[in-house]
Design an enzyme around this catalytic site. Sequence first.
Site, PDB file in Angstrom:
ATOM      1  CB  CYS A 170      -1.011   0.007   1.140  1.00  0.00           C
ATOM      2  SG  CYS A 170      -0.337  -0.163   2.787  1.00  0.00           S
ATOM      3  CG  ASP A 217      -8.152   2.804   0.749  1.00  0.00           C
ATOM      4  OD1 ASP A 217      -7.009   2.313   0.798  1.00  0.00           O
ATOM      5  OD2 ASP A 217      -9.086   2.442   1.484  1.00  0.00           O
ATOM      6  CG  HIS A 261      -5.731  -0.545   1.759  1.00  0.00           C
ATOM      7  ND1 HIS A 261      -5.472   0.795   1.956  1.00  0.00           N
ATOM      8  CD2 HIS A 261      -4.747  -1.209   2.409  1.00  0.00           C
ATOM      9  CE1 HIS A 261      -4.383   0.933   2.698  1.00  0.00           C
ATOM     10  NE2 HIS A 261      -3.928  -0.280   2.990  1.00  0.00           N
TER      11      HIS A 261
END
EC number: 3.4.22.-
Length: 393
Positions: A73, A278, A280
């Site tokens: 990430c 994001d 993820h």
Amino acid sequence: LLLATLTYDTLRFEYEDFPETKEPVWILGRKYSVFTEKEEILLDVTSRLWFTYRKNFPAIGGTGPTSDTGWGCMLRCGQMIFAQALVCRHLGRDWRWTKGKRQMDNYFNVLNAFIDKKDSYYSIHQIAQMGVGEGKSIGQWYGPNTVAQVLKKLATFDTWSSLAVHIAMDNTVVMEEIRRLCQSNFPCAGATACPSVEADLLYNGYPEEAGVRERLSLWKPLVLLIPLRLGLTEINEAYIETLKHCFMMPQSLGVIGGKPNSAHYFIGYVGEELIYLDPHTTQPAVEPNDSGCLPDESFHCQHPPCRMSIAELDPSIAVGFFCNTEEDFNNWCQQIKKLSLVRGALPMFELVERQPSHFSNPDVLNLTPDSSDADRLERFFDSEDEDFEILSL
């Protein structure tokens, strides 16, 4: 408020829209009103390159991981902040992406520099393998400082962009150091560090004349990354106003950071909330289609971006700025100096004309894991709990 802190395997979950507020929305130096410019806000967000976890890409190093789910990430966030620099460099801040609309060649040149394959300048493969020199094994989590150091090294090979990358250490930005770096007539550190024009054409599709043209430039475009620690275990609220002002500057590239187990790319704020992309979400690796075109829809976040309270931000971050010209840099310096006069805003870093005598050279490329106090700090925090990603210097 949605907090996207898990590893998502699909895109099928709800995102909260922007709140109905009179507070302005700031996205990478642009000011918007939710009431009159919501479409413009979403278009701006969608136009940023969005890099997420991927699976089924060629094995890193030939025998390594074929997915970065669970560990990549911060590497993806590093890609996003650097991709924004390349977008500003080659397409301009006003450029917008529209689904189904034919894009210019430079857009695909930028995108190809980050595709998940070993030959792309800033691919997950290159970042992971270059990180070994920074003391990070492949598959290990990074902090903001480590990914910044790795991207700086990789940019040395990107003769098409010909960027001057400066990482300001010890919470200090030295203007003299940056001017010397950007006014150099040599786009690369040495002949052995530069891929040939033929290699550029073969692997990245960049125009042959680009490197020659940039060698004659009087000012190499600057990517300035500033790793910071704004508190011990949580952000010191005295820095919050200063952090907000960073998103208001036209030179803003955003911020990489997040929470102890979740890295995000912050692109702006509204009220007391940060706006972020994001990484993820695990998506399949992308390959060119039968006609040779690269499907690009999965590289753009086509839903309202996530938000989180500024107070929840982990204190270890890296702030990014892009100065295309010397005038841009001088303007940025003036803004930073004025920011130090803002009431209730504690400076996050110091801006000085010359390097203090006790500093080491921040632009030395041979940075080993033992080369700076910041790296030692990162190893200390990483060793606290190997089951969580620690975002630190």
